[in-house]
Motif scaffolding. Structure first.
Motif, PDB file in Angstrom:
ATOM      1  N   GLN A   1       0.941  -1.547  -0.076  1.00 21.44           N
ATOM      2  CA  GLN A   1      -0.081   0.154  -0.038  1.00 21.44           C
ATOM      3  C   GLN A   1       0.347   1.356   0.367  1.00 21.44           C
ATOM      4  OE1 GLN A   1      -3.495   0.011  -0.028  1.00 21.44           O
ATOM      5  NE2 GLN A   1      -2.593   2.645  -0.998  1.00 21.44           N
ATOM      6  N   ASP A   2       0.790   1.749  -1.068  1.00 22.32           N
ATOM      7  CA  ASP A   2       1.073   3.316  -0.978  1.00 22.32           C
ATOM      8  C   ASP A   2       2.964   3.288  -0.404  1.00 22.32           C
ATOM      9  OD1 ASP A   2       1.551   6.006  -2.049  1.00 22.32           O
ATOM     10  OD2 ASP A   2       1.217   7.090   0.111  1.00 22.32           O
ATOM     11  N   LEU A   3       3.429   2.141  -1.266  1.00 22.70           N
ATOM     12  CA  LEU A   3       5.133   1.591  -0.895  1.00 22.70           C
ATOM     13  C   LEU A   3       5.876   2.890  -1.261  1.00 22.70           C
ATOM     14  CD1 LEU A   3       5.655  -0.244   0.883  1.00 22.70           C
ATOM     15  CD2 LEU A   3       6.190  -2.001  -1.805  1.00 22.70           C
ATOM     16  N   GLY A   4       6.614   3.322  -0.489  1.00 25.07           N
ATOM     17  CA  GLY A   4       7.863   4.057  -1.123  1.00 25.07           C
ATOM     18  C   GLY A   4       8.958   3.539  -0.504  1.00 25.07           C
ATOM     19  N   VAL A   5      10.299   3.765  -1.510  1.00 19.29           N
ATOM     20  CA  VAL A   5      12.007   3.078  -0.600  1.00 19.29           C
ATOM     21  C   VAL A   5      12.532   4.005  -1.841  1.00 19.29           C
ATOM     22  CG1 VAL A   5      13.785   1.223  -0.514  1.00 19.29           C
ATOM     23  CG2 VAL A   5      11.178   1.298  -0.437  1.00 19.29           C
ATOM     24  N   GLU A   6      13.967   4.485   0.211  1.00 18.22           N
ATOM     25  CA  GLU A   6      14.481   5.596  -0.741  1.00 18.22           C
ATOM     26  C   GLU A   6      16.159   4.965  -0.364  1.00 18.22           C
ATOM     27  OE1 GLU A   6      14.759   9.065   0.706  1.00 18.22           O
ATOM     28  OE2 GLU A   6      12.553   9.843  -0.394  1.00 18.22           O
TER      29      GLU A   6
ATOM     30  N   LEU B   1      13.956  -8.389   4.014  1.00 19.77           N
ATOM     31  CA  LEU B   1      14.874  -7.972   4.254  1.00 19.77           C
ATOM     32  C   LEU B   1      15.435  -6.544   4.696  1.00 19.77           C
ATOM     33  CD1 LEU B   1      15.963 -10.457   1.549  1.00 19.77           C
ATOM     34  CD2 LEU B   1      15.911 -10.661   3.623  1.00 19.77           C
ATOM     35  N   ILE B   2      14.389  -6.252   4.100  1.00 13.98           N
ATOM     36  CA  ILE B   2      14.772  -4.285   4.063  1.00 13.98           C
ATOM     37  C   ILE B   2      13.911  -3.602   3.737  1.00 13.98           C
ATOM     38  CG2 ILE B   2      16.893  -3.936   2.908  1.00 13.98           C
ATOM     39  CD1 ILE B   2      14.950  -2.705   0.167  1.00 13.98           C
ATOM     40  N   ALA B   3      12.920  -2.732   4.745  1.00 13.59           N
ATOM     41  CA  ALA B   3      11.571  -1.930   5.476  1.00 13.59           C
ATOM     42  C   ALA B   3      11.019  -0.606   4.268  1.00 13.59           C
ATOM     43  CB  ALA B   3      11.795  -1.402   7.383  1.00 13.59           C
ATOM     44  N   PRO B   4       9.862  -0.698   3.863  1.00 14.44           N
ATOM     45  CA  PRO B   4       9.974   0.591   3.514  1.00 14.44           C
ATOM     46  C   PRO B   4      10.081   1.964   4.203  1.00 14.44           C
ATOM     47  CG  PRO B   4       7.436  -0.467   3.936  1.00 14.44           C
ATOM     48  CD  PRO B   4       9.081  -1.287   4.353  1.00 14.44           C
ATOM     49  N   THR B   5      10.686   2.971   3.358  1.00 10.12           N
ATOM     50  CA  THR B   5      10.765   4.176   3.514  1.00 10.12           C
ATOM     51  C   THR B   5       8.872   4.529   3.874  1.00 10.12           C
ATOM     52  OG1 THR B   5      12.599   4.815   2.481  1.00 10.12           O
ATOM     53  CG2 THR B   5      11.871   6.285   3.172  1.00 10.12           C
TER      54      THR B   5
ATOM     55  N   VAL C   1       4.015  -2.947   3.681  1.00 13.10           N
ATOM     56  CA  VAL C   1       3.911  -4.545   3.349  1.00 13.10           C
ATOM     57  C   VAL C   1       3.166  -5.111   4.316  1.00 13.10           C
ATOM     58  CG1 VAL C   1       5.328  -6.404   1.968  1.00 13.10           C
ATOM     59  CG2 VAL C   1       5.980  -3.720   2.127  1.00 13.10           C
ATOM     60  N   ARG C   2       2.515  -6.203   3.827  1.00 25.00           N
ATOM     61  CA  ARG C   2       1.073  -7.326   5.127  1.00 25.00           C
ATOM     62  C   ARG C   2       1.067  -8.265   4.198  1.00 25.00           C
ATOM     63  NH1 ARG C   2       2.944  -4.234   7.788  1.00 25.00           N
ATOM     64  NH2 ARG C   2       1.635  -2.811   9.396  1.00 25.00           N
ATOM     65  N   LEU C   3       1.615  -9.193   5.068  1.00 24.26           N
ATOM     66  CA  LEU C   3       1.281 -10.975   3.911  1.00 24.26           C
ATOM     67  C   LEU C   3       0.260 -11.304   5.305  1.00 24.26           C
ATOM     68  CD1 LEU C   3       2.163 -12.747   1.856  1.00 24.26           C
ATOM     69  CD2 LEU C   3       3.777 -13.121   3.150  1.00 24.26           C
ATOM     70  N   GLY C   4      -0.544 -11.598   4.892  1.00 28.21           N
ATOM     71  CA  GLY C   4      -1.426 -12.056   5.676  1.00 28.21           C
ATOM     72  C   GLY C   4      -1.475 -11.923   7.469  1.00 28.21           C
ATOM     73  N   GLY C   5      -1.771 -10.472   6.874  1.00 31.03           N
ATOM     74  CA  GLY C   5      -1.648  -9.624   7.806  1.00 31.03           C
ATOM     75  C   GLY C   5      -0.017  -9.084   8.569  1.00 31.03           C
ATOM     76  N   LEU C   6       0.718 -10.044   8.324  1.00 34.13           N
ATOM     77  CA  LEU C   6       1.808 -10.178   8.506  1.00 34.13           C
ATOM     78  C   LEU C   6       2.716  -9.046   7.953  1.00 34.13           C
ATOM     79  CD1 LEU C   6       3.039 -13.304   9.389  1.00 34.13           C
ATOM     80  CD2 LEU C   6       1.964 -11.553  11.523  1.00 34.13           C
ATOM     81  N   ASP C   7       3.704  -7.907   9.293  1.00 34.61           N
ATOM     82  CA  ASP C   7       4.710  -7.287   8.239  1.00 34.61           C
ATOM     83  C   ASP C   7       5.724  -7.685   8.482  1.00 34.61           C
ATOM     84  OD1 ASP C   7       6.922  -5.304   7.928  1.00 34.61           O
ATOM     85  OD2 ASP C   7       5.459  -3.937   8.801  1.00 34.61           O
ATOM     86  N   PRO C   8       6.339  -8.296   6.676  1.00 35.52           N
ATOM     87  CA  PRO C   8       7.711  -9.122   6.844  1.00 35.52           C
ATOM     88  C   PRO C   8       9.100  -8.699   7.511  1.00 35.52           C
ATOM     89  CG  PRO C   8       7.012  -9.013   4.763  1.00 35.52           C
ATOM     90  CD  PRO C   8       5.813  -7.531   5.476  1.00 35.52           C
ATOM     91  N   ALA C   9       9.127  -7.030   7.419  1.00 35.21           N
ATOM     92  CA  ALA C   9      10.515  -7.017   8.399  1.00 35.21           C
ATOM     93  C   ALA C   9       9.968  -6.970   9.568  1.00 35.21           C
ATOM     94  CB  ALA C   9      10.391  -5.047   7.001  1.00 35.21           C
ATOM     95  N   GLN C  10       9.050  -7.006  10.117  1.00 31.28           N
ATOM     96  CA  GLN C  10       9.202  -6.871  11.462  1.00 31.28           C
ATOM     97  C   GLN C  10       8.835  -8.481  12.239  1.00 31.28           C
ATOM     98  OE1 GLN C  10       9.183  -4.006  13.267  1.00 31.28           O
ATOM     99  NE2 GLN C  10       9.968  -2.666  11.849  1.00 31.28           N
ATOM    100  N   ASP C  11       8.448  -8.870  11.433  1.00 33.80           N
ATOM    101  CA  ASP C  11       7.926 -10.667  12.178  1.00 33.80           C
ATOM    102  C   ASP C  11       8.285 -11.045  11.451  1.00 33.80           C
ATOM    103  OD1 ASP C  11       5.974  -8.868  13.762  1.00 33.80           O
ATOM    104  OD2 ASP C  11       4.265  -8.993  11.943  1.00 33.80           O
ATOM    105  N   ARG C  12       9.584 -11.506  11.875  1.00 32.81           N
ATOM    106  CA  ARG C  12      10.934 -12.318  10.972  1.00 32.81           C
ATOM    107  C   ARG C  12      10.397 -13.644  11.032  1.00 32.81           C
ATOM    108  NH1 ARG C  12      12.130 -11.765   6.931  1.00 32.81           N
ATOM    109  NH2 ARG C  12      13.755 -12.687   7.138  1.00 32.81           N
TER     110      ARG C  12
END
Length: 235
Positions: A3-8, A47-51, A55-66
């Motif tokens: 959703q409205d993803l951005g990375v720097e 592996l990295i977090a958005p700026t 990002v959600r996968l099955g309700g999980l944040d991949p960067a936080q819920d490793r």
């Protein structure tokens, strides 16, 4: 869901304004080198977090819920040497299972069973550095599949492989029940996908059926190849 993803990275935008709902079983992400597709894959893998955005996968944040995400998503890198961590095959294949909570004995028993089923029981104690490029790529795929993820992220999976090895890997991937998200600069690598997303300069240029998007991408690459295609990288 992105959703409205951005990375720097290094103060420069690599991805911006991406909103995607990825539900198809076979998805391709197509783009030139530097288009942001590898960054997008690393975001989905956590592996990295958005700026900005989420990002959600099955309700999980991949960067936080490793730890929780390990059973949800697996990634196969372009270069297997960037993925292999251990000196022997059994150590490499056991590692992910141990991360999921199995004992070393349980993990090694599972690995031996899989190697026997694959007709590769003789690989058990083999040094990983002695395997060929194609064998190392297969080893990485086996390691990911042992963790039974729901989705596989494939980063240029056919790079550096000869044609027979590409054919064998294609058959293996086609037979998998998991959702596959494949990134590539080659339209042929995503030709069998149900949906292809064309990334250009970190934004979505096109999103639709593989044949339609690949044809548009190929036409644009041919146009750029007919002129001084590097000028857009200056400044």
């Amino acid at each position: 869901m992105l959703q409205d993803l951005g990375v720097e990275l290094g103060g420069k935008p690599v991805l911006s304004g991406l909103t995607l709902h990825l539900v198809e079983r076979r998805i391709g992400i197509l783009g030139r080198n530097g288009s942001g597709k590898s960054t997008l894959l690393r975001l989905m893998a956590g592996l990295i977090a958005p700026t900005q955005g989420s990002v959600r996968l099955g309700g999980l944040d991949p960067a936080q819920d490793r730890k929780a995400i390990l059973a949800k998503i697996g990634i196969l890198f372009q270069n297997p040497d960037h993925q292999i961590l251990f000196p022997t095959v059994i150590e490499e294949l056991s590692f992910g299972l141990i991360q999921l909570g199995q004992t070393r004995a349980e993990a090694e028993a599972r690995v031996r069973a899989v190697l026997r089923a694959e007709g590769r029981a003789h690989w058990e104690g083999a040094p990983t550095h002695c395997l060929s490029q194609g064998q190392r790529q297969l080893l990485c795929l086996m390691a990911v599949l042992l963790m039974a993820p729901e989705t596989l992220l494939l980063d240029e999976p056919f790079a550096g492989l000869d044609l027979p090895t590409q054919a064998r890997l294609t058959r293996r991937l086609d037979a998998l029940p998991q959702r596959l998200i494949t990134i590539s600069h080659d339209p042929l690598a995503v030709a069998q996908c149900q949906r292809v997303i064309w990334l250009e300069a970190g934004q979505i240029r096109a999103d639709g059926p593989a044949q339609e998007v690949s044809a548009a991408f190929s036409a644009e690459m041919a146009r750029l190849g007919a002129v001084d295609a590097d000028t857009d990288l200056l400044g």
